[in-house]
Design a protein around this motif. Structure first.
Motif, mmCIF file in Angstrom:
data_model
loop_
_atom_site.group_PDB
_atom_site.id
_atom_site.type_symbol
_atom_site.label_atom_id
_atom_site.label_comp_id
_atom_site.label_asym_id
_atom_site.label_seq_id
_atom_site.Cartn_x
_atom_site.Cartn_y
_atom_site.Cartn_z
ATOM 1 N N ILE A 1 36.105 63.150 -1.195
ATOM 2 C CA ILE A 1 35.826 64.437 -0.673
ATOM 3 C C ILE A 1 35.961 64.287 0.710
ATOM 4 O O ILE A 1 35.303 63.474 1.533
ATOM 5 C CB ILE A 1 34.870 65.232 -1.211
ATOM 6 C CG1 ILE A 1 34.913 66.668 -0.833
ATOM 7 C CG2 ILE A 1 33.436 64.572 -0.808
ATOM 8 C CD1 ILE A 1 33.874 67.718 -1.333
ATOM 9 N N LEU B 1 35.249 63.029 -9.920
ATOM 10 C CA LEU B 1 35.454 63.186 -8.225
ATOM 11 C C LEU B 1 34.962 61.682 -7.677
ATOM 12 O O LEU B 1 33.843 61.309 -7.648
ATOM 13 C CB LEU B 1 34.609 64.261 -7.781
ATOM 14 C CG LEU B 1 34.952 64.478 -6.289
ATOM 15 C CD1 LEU B 1 36.449 65.027 -5.914
ATOM 16 C CD2 LEU B 1 33.948 65.681 -5.698
ATOM 17 N N GLN B 2 36.007 61.304 -6.911
ATOM 18 C CA GLN B 2 35.882 60.063 -6.275
ATOM 19 C C GLN B 2 35.765 60.165 -4.579
ATOM 20 O O GLN B 2 35.062 59.706 -3.828
ATOM 21 C CB GLN B 2 36.871 59.078 -6.547
ATOM 22 C CG GLN B 2 36.899 58.570 -7.806
ATOM 23 C CD GLN B 2 37.859 57.481 -8.310
ATOM 24 O OE1 GLN B 2 38.501 56.991 -7.456
ATOM 25 N NE2 GLN B 2 38.204 57.406 -9.495
ATOM 26 N N LEU C 1 31.604 67.561 -10.742
ATOM 27 C CA LEU C 1 32.715 67.049 -11.428
ATOM 28 C C LEU C 1 32.556 65.294 -11.695
ATOM 29 O O LEU C 1 32.390 64.775 -10.894
ATOM 30 C CB LEU C 1 33.914 67.182 -10.412
ATOM 31 C CG LEU C 1 34.611 68.465 -9.947
ATOM 32 C CD1 LEU C 1 35.523 68.649 -8.890
ATOM 33 C CD2 LEU C 1 34.967 69.353 -11.158
ATOM 34 N N THR D 1 44.519 65.787 -10.444
ATOM 35 C CA THR D 1 43.652 64.635 -9.954
ATOM 36 C C THR D 1 43.518 64.761 -8.448
ATOM 37 O O THR D 1 42.661 64.045 -7.897
ATOM 38 C CB THR D 1 44.334 63.223 -10.542
ATOM 39 O OG1 THR D 1 45.813 63.214 -9.966
ATOM 40 C CG2 THR D 1 44.346 63.009 -11.955
ATOM 41 N N LEU E 1 39.729 66.011 -11.633
ATOM 42 C CA LEU E 1 40.074 65.948 -10.079
ATOM 43 C C LEU E 1 39.205 64.673 -9.518
ATOM 44 O O LEU E 1 38.025 64.453 -10.115
ATOM 45 C CB LEU E 1 39.379 67.151 -9.338
ATOM 46 C CG LEU E 1 39.981 67.252 -7.928
ATOM 47 C CD1 LEU E 1 41.220 67.509 -7.880
ATOM 48 C CD2 LEU E 1 39.043 68.403 -7.258
ATOM 49 N N GLU E 2 40.107 63.934 -8.763
ATOM 50 C CA GLU E 2 39.476 62.830 -8.386
ATOM 51 C C GLU E 2 39.350 62.645 -6.615
ATOM 52 O O GLU E 2 38.407 61.829 -6.096
ATOM 53 C CB GLU E 2 40.284 61.599 -8.504
ATOM 54 C CG GLU E 2 40.298 61.218 -10.220
ATOM 55 C CD GLU E 2 41.181 60.014 -10.518
ATOM 56 O OE1 GLU E 2 41.905 59.614 -9.576
ATOM 57 O OE2 GLU E 2 41.401 59.751 -11.587
ATOM 58 N N LEU F 1 31.475 59.134 -7.433
ATOM 59 C CA LEU F 1 31.881 59.572 -5.815
ATOM 60 C C LEU F 1 31.572 58.422 -5.245
ATOM 61 O O LEU F 1 30.441 57.923 -5.162
ATOM 62 C CB LEU F 1 30.734 60.746 -5.624
ATOM 63 C CG LEU F 1 31.269 61.274 -4.318
ATOM 64 C CD1 LEU F 1 32.574 61.951 -4.258
ATOM 65 C CD2 LEU F 1 30.090 62.273 -3.994
ATOM 66 N N LEU G 1 39.660 65.422 -3.237
ATOM 67 C CA LEU G 1 39.519 66.816 -2.625
ATOM 68 C C LEU G 1 39.595 66.622 -1.272
ATOM 69 O O LEU G 1 38.584 66.116 -0.835
ATOM 70 C CB LEU G 1 38.641 67.494 -3.378
ATOM 71 C CG LEU G 1 38.307 69.156 -2.903
ATOM 72 C CD1 LEU G 1 39.408 69.760 -3.217
ATOM 73 C CD2 LEU G 1 36.961 69.656 -3.475
ATOM 74 N N SER H 1 36.085 73.874 -9.552
ATOM 75 C CA SER H 1 35.132 73.314 -10.714
ATOM 76 C C SER H 1 35.901 72.970 -11.868
ATOM 77 O O SER H 1 35.323 72.473 -12.865
ATOM 78 C CB SER H 1 33.925 74.295 -10.697
ATOM 79 O OG SER H 1 33.395 74.357 -9.458
ATOM 80 N N SER I 1 28.376 63.797 -8.836
ATOM 81 C CA SER I 1 29.673 62.973 -9.478
ATOM 82 C C SER I 1 29.141 61.550 -9.745
ATOM 83 O O SER I 1 28.731 60.907 -8.648
ATOM 84 C CB SER I 1 31.020 62.869 -8.751
ATOM 85 O OG SER I 1 32.013 62.060 -9.357
ATOM 86 N N LEU J 1 26.808 68.068 -3.920
ATOM 87 C CA LEU J 1 27.792 67.108 -4.865
ATOM 88 C C LEU J 1 27.260 66.412 -5.883
ATOM 89 O O LEU J 1 26.122 65.653 -5.514
ATOM 90 C CB LEU J 1 28.705 66.354 -3.884
ATOM 91 C CG LEU J 1 29.535 66.971 -2.850
ATOM 92 C CD1 LEU J 1 30.077 66.068 -1.851
ATOM 93 C CD2 LEU J 1 30.527 67.716 -3.202
#
Length: 1017
Positions: free
Chosen positions: A518, A515-516, A512, A470, A494-495, A536, A497, A489, A533, A531
């Protein structure tokens, strides 16, 4: 003479009593002392070390000598006379004080004789203490003692001790006093309560109630209240509070405050620490970090505190015996060892414990460590120099081995894979870690959610699949490239990165669902970012100089900041919740960016957009129903601007100095400043809520369509090409204008001024620096005008203002500015005489203005004569009629009038409201004679020729005579009548010296500030 007895020392009372005692003369001090010591004032710190006296209480006189434990109590005596000379003495009382009573009185008399022989004023002291020195109260005081004891015992549990003053039986004729502050103890019995019934009634009647209140100190604090208050104190403050009284000592010693024994970075001996452990055996936490001999202290804590749960150690050396004894500390849950050498540094340290849950071994030096803790959940070996670590922790969930540079790849693999339930692993700065180790860890630790592999140059993750991750942090991983994105990927959970400083990364494309967050900072070769998501919500992209294309799809993103992306040319956004966007210094963005942020461009909820210093923008056009704030500051290449944003409330155009055409229709702006756009020539504004518009400096503006029905203030200064038709159209579409500034608008003529009749609310009009010849259009159209400014209108002749003082034009006019005009002296005099309704007049720089003389002369008519016409007969009632003059003038400015020589305003001029007169820079002014009852400010600075000054101004508060050639006598005579004068400025007056300041203050006692060339007084 006064005698003060202090058989004990009490904190909080010492300073007050000392101040009161030392203020008296012929004073005798008694202090309680132990045999073989000096007065109590000198050694009370040592006495406080004992338990019986650490609160500041000393045994009463009746208890001294009981038993064989003490050496007895002594009385120290200090005699101080009126001139400060001292005689000191000491009497040691061994045994019962009653047996030494005679010695006591002999000693007092001896000290008095010594005091008298040394020059003091002697007096016979008859002392009848009636204190029951034999330990038994006198018969006359038995009942009082019993009642006092009962009352004391009743109040003791919830109140701190009370200190009372007792008047003793002295010879009242000598006027002597003795005050004895009786200490109160828990063990006070009837035999220790002193008999007061024999005290003189006269002495009791002479006691001042205020003095009794002063000498009686009460603090009724319950134990519960003290407990609550002390809960906010740290241990040092608790120790200080314990020295106040016994109640505070008991309250501060409660075990609730000493569950955590914190001695971090403090010096504490083993003996003291052992006492603390014995006193508080139920303590659950101990911190001896930074203390000397941590090994001994730790061993003592383990052996003495059976409920110990948290132990913190550091900065020293721990022997092997500590880790062997650790197994006997069955309640221990957390152990922290920081910056410590374990064992001798070259041996293996075994750490076995059955109940330990958290273990922190940080920055420690050890050859090898073997940890077997079946319940351990958190383990940190961060920054520890150890080449090998053996773990047997089946329940471990968090492992931190960051910056363990000596750990080999195999050691890391062995340690991590031995923990099948591992959820978080931090191996940052472990340079030996390889992809094979991460792959093995991913297979053995199926629950791994958090991985920090930052600063690991040998990993690329190309062949690794971490499906349960995550959080993934890969800062400064030189092996991470665009090929690594395929492995990332596959991290469908994953949340978070973080890819900061991945210098070889050129493209990031991730889809993703979870993904929240990055981060992409200092990725020098990154070109494309794609990106997708739905959740996000946070994107940080900064200092990526090669980034050219960004595509973002998110339903949760609300704020996007992409500052200083110099190469960014393409931006695609599908973010229905996006509200704030900052693209400052994205110099390569083109006009196509406007489509992204317009309605239908993928950001329907956009409220704020910042495009500052985007120098490639030339033609900007936005149509948005949600945009509220727009900033285009520093966009110097923009030549055309079109905004159709009905909700737009704020717009910034600072630095858009090449803007030529602008359209704001419709917008929700309330104010707009276009004065910084000197090349603007076409303007269209449709704003139903706008109240203020500034076009100052738009020198080439020739076409202006302004439709603002609520506009109240319009500044069109220096719009040199603004013509009558534009002014007429604006007056029709903006009927509520109250303030109109047309300074330096030479193209405005009579037709434009006549159109102002539509502005029924117009009260302020500025026509300064225009080429007007006739003001009749103004008089005809602006009937309600209150302020008219005509500065430097040099083409107005002497008859231009006749309608003002002959035709009663502009009856509501209050302020008139004719500065730097060419009107002659007679026109000025007629204007001043007839326009009595004016409150503010400015005649600055009028070269044709000569004397301002409102007095009476037999050879010519004065200004007042002109005001009321020529009197055919000078009857004795004429002066009375003139005295009834009442003009409304408040401020008169005649700054820089070079030809004015004389100013005379007598009482008959009727200037009852004149409060400010400014005649500065009138270089030829020689005489000033003023009689103005309400004048409070007079400025005559730089009137170099001033010689005569007469003032009858009782309310004058400020007088400025800077750089005047007037002498001291004239100033002194002038300010004598100014009874409220506070400020006088005589700087650079050559005829006034610094010694004159005293003369001025004597002449005018109300002066507070005098400014002179040498100093400000």
């Amino acid at each position: 003479m006064k005698i003060w007895c202090f058989p004990f020392k009490c904190f909080g009372v010492e300073d007050e009593e000392d101040n009161q005692i030392d203020a008296a003369t012929n004073t005798i001090y008694f202090f309680g002392v132990e045999k073989g010591t000096g007065p109590m004032k000198e050694n009370w710190n040592e006495q406080m070390a004992n338990d019986d006296s650490e609160l500041g209480f000393w045994p009463p006189l009746g208890n001294v000598g009981d038993g064989d434990e003490g050496e007895g109590l002594g009385l120290g005596l200090r005699v101080t006379d009126a001139i400060g000379r001292e005689n000191n003495g000491m009497l040691h009382l061994e045994g019962d004080i009653g047996e030494r009573g005679e010695d006591f009185f002999k000693w007092v008399n001896d000290m008095e004789s010594r005091y008298t022989s040394s020059g003091g004023i002697g007096s016979q002291v008859d002392v009848n203490l009636k204190l029951g020195f034999n330990g038994e109260p006198s018969s006359s005081s038995s009942s009082a003692a019993d009642m006092g004891t009962e009352k004391y015992n009743r109040d003791l549990p919830n109140k701190r001790p009370k200190f009372h003053s007792f008047a003793l039986d002295w010879d009242s004729n000598l006027g002597n006093e003795m005050h004895y502050l009786a200490p109160v103890h828990e063990n006070v019995g009837d035999e220790n309560l002193y008999d007061l019934s024999g005290a003189s009634e006269n002495a009791a009647n002479d006691l001042d109630p205020l003095k009794m209140d002063y000498l009686e100190v009460r603090m009724d604090l319950t134990d519960d209240l003290l407990h609550m208050v002390f809960s906010f104190l740290d241990q040092i403050d608790l120790c200080r509070a314990a020295m106040v009284c016994r109640q505070w000592k008991d309250a501060s010693s409660h075990e609730d405050f000493w569950r955590y024994l914190n001695f971090e970075n403090q010096f504490i001996s083993l003996q003291h620490f052992e006492k603390m452990c014995q006193r508080y055996p139920n303590a659950t936490a101990v911190n001896v970090y930074g203390t000397p001999a941590i090994h001994s202290l730790a061993m003592k804590a383990i052996s003495s505190l059976r409920n110990l749960e948290i132990l913190t150690l550091g900065k020293g050396q721990l022997g092997e015996t500590f880790f062997q004894a650790l197994t006997d500390c069955h309640m221990l849950r957390s152990l922290t060892v920081n910056d410590t050498t374990l064992g001798n540094g070259i041996q293996e340290i075994p750490l076995y414990h059955d109940t330990l849950l958290d273990l922190q071994i940080v920055k420690c030096r050890v050859l090898r460590v073997s940890i077997r803790c079946p319940l351990l959940e958190t383990l940190s070996l961060k920054r520890s120099s150890m080449p090998q670590a053996v773990l047997n922790c089946p329940l471990l969930r968090q492992l931190d081995i960051a910056s363990c540079h000596k750990l080999s790849d195999a050691a890391i693999r062995s340690a991590a894979t031995s923990c099948p339930l591992l959820e978080s692993l931090d191996m940052s700065n472990c340079s030996s870690v390889s992809d094979e180790t991460i792959l093995e860890i991913s297979r053995s630790c199926g629950n791994l959610h958090i991985l920090d592999a930052s600063y690991c140059p040998n990993i690329s993750l190309e062949s690794v699949r971490l499906t349960m991750l995550t959080v993934l942090k890969l800062h400064s991983c030189e092996g991470v490239t665009s090929a690594s994105m395929a492995a990332i990927s596959d991290c469908h959970m994953l949340e978070v990165l973080e890819l900061d400083n991945c210098s070889l990364l050129t493209s990031v494309s991730l889809d993703l669902l979870r993904l929240q967050t990055i981060r992409l900072v200092h990725c020098r070769k990154l070109v494309d970012l794609n990106l997708r998501s739905s959740v996000l919500s946070s994107i940080t992209v900064s200092n990526c100089p090669s980034l050219q294309r960004i595509s973002i799809t998110s339903k949760a993103l609300k704020k996007l900041v992409l500052q200083k992306q110099e190469s960014l040319t393409s931006l695609v956004l599908e973010c229905p919740c996006l509200q704030d966007v900052d693209l400052t210094e994205c110099e390569s963005l083109t006009n196509s960016i406007c489509e992204v942020f317009s309605s239908g461009g993928g950001c329907p909820m956009l409220r704020s957009l910042v495009l500052d210093s985007c120098e490639s923008l030339t033609a900007v056009s936005f149509y948005s129903t949600s945009l509220i704030s727009l900033s285009l500051g520093g966009c110097r290449s923009i030549t055309s601007l079109e905004l159709r944003c009905p909700c737009l409330e704020h717009v910034s155009l600072d630095g858009c100095d090449h803007l030529e055409r602008a359209s704001f229709s419709p917008v929700g702006l309330r104010s707009l400043n276009l004065g910084i756009c000197p090349k603007l020539n076409v303007l269209c504004i449709g704003a139903t809520h706008m109240v203020s518009l500034e076009l100052k400096g738009c020198g080439v503006l020739s076409e202006a369509l302004i439709n603002c029905p609520l506009l109240t203030c319009l500044d069109a200064s220096f719009c040199s090409q603004l013509e009558d038709d534009c002014l007429s159209a604006t007056a029709s579409s903006c009927p509520l204008i109250e303030s109109l500034i047309l300074m330096s608008c030479p193209s405005v003529g009579p037709d434009g001024l006549l159109s102002l009749r539509r502005l029924l609310n117009l009260t302020y009009l500025d026509l300064s620096y225009t080429f007007l010849v006739n003001l009749q259009p103004v008089f005809d159209s602006c009937l309600y005008l209150k302020v008219l400014k005509l500065q430097a209108c040099k083409y107005l002749d002497n008859s231009s203002l006749e309608p003002l003082y002959k035709g009663n034009a502009l009856p509501a006019l209050c302020e008139l500015d004719l500065s730097y005009g060419t009107l002659c002296q007679s026109a000025i005099e007629e204007l001043l005489a007839c326009c009595t309704h004016l409150t503010h007049i400015s005649m600055n720089g009028c070269v044709n203005m000569h004397d301002l003389d409102w007095g009476f002369h037999s050879d010519k008519r004065s200004v007042v004569d002109t005001l009321y016409g020529s009197f055919e007969t000078h009857s004795e009632n004429a002066p009375f009629q003139k005295d009834q003059t009442n003009r409304l003038l408040q401020n008169l400015n005649c700054v820089g009038c070079p030809n004015i020589r004389k100013v005379v305003i007598p009482p008959a001029a009727g200037c009852f409201h004149l409060s400010l007169l400014n005649l500065s820079l009138s270089s030829n002014l020689k005489e000033v004679d003023l009689s103005c009852c309400n004048l409070f400010f007079l400025n005559l600075s730089n009137c170099n020729s001033l010689e005569i000054l007469k003032l009858d101004c009782p309310r004058l508060t400020s007088l400025f005579l800077q750089s005047c050639n007037i002498d001291e006598e004239a100033v002194e005579a002038a300010i004598k009548q100014c009874i409220m004068l506070e400020t006088l400025d005589v700087r650079f007056c050559s005829k006034i010296s610094s010694s004159s300041m005293g003369t001025f203050r004597a002449a005018c006692p109300s002066l507070k500030r005098i400014f002179s060339s040498l100093a400000t007084m």
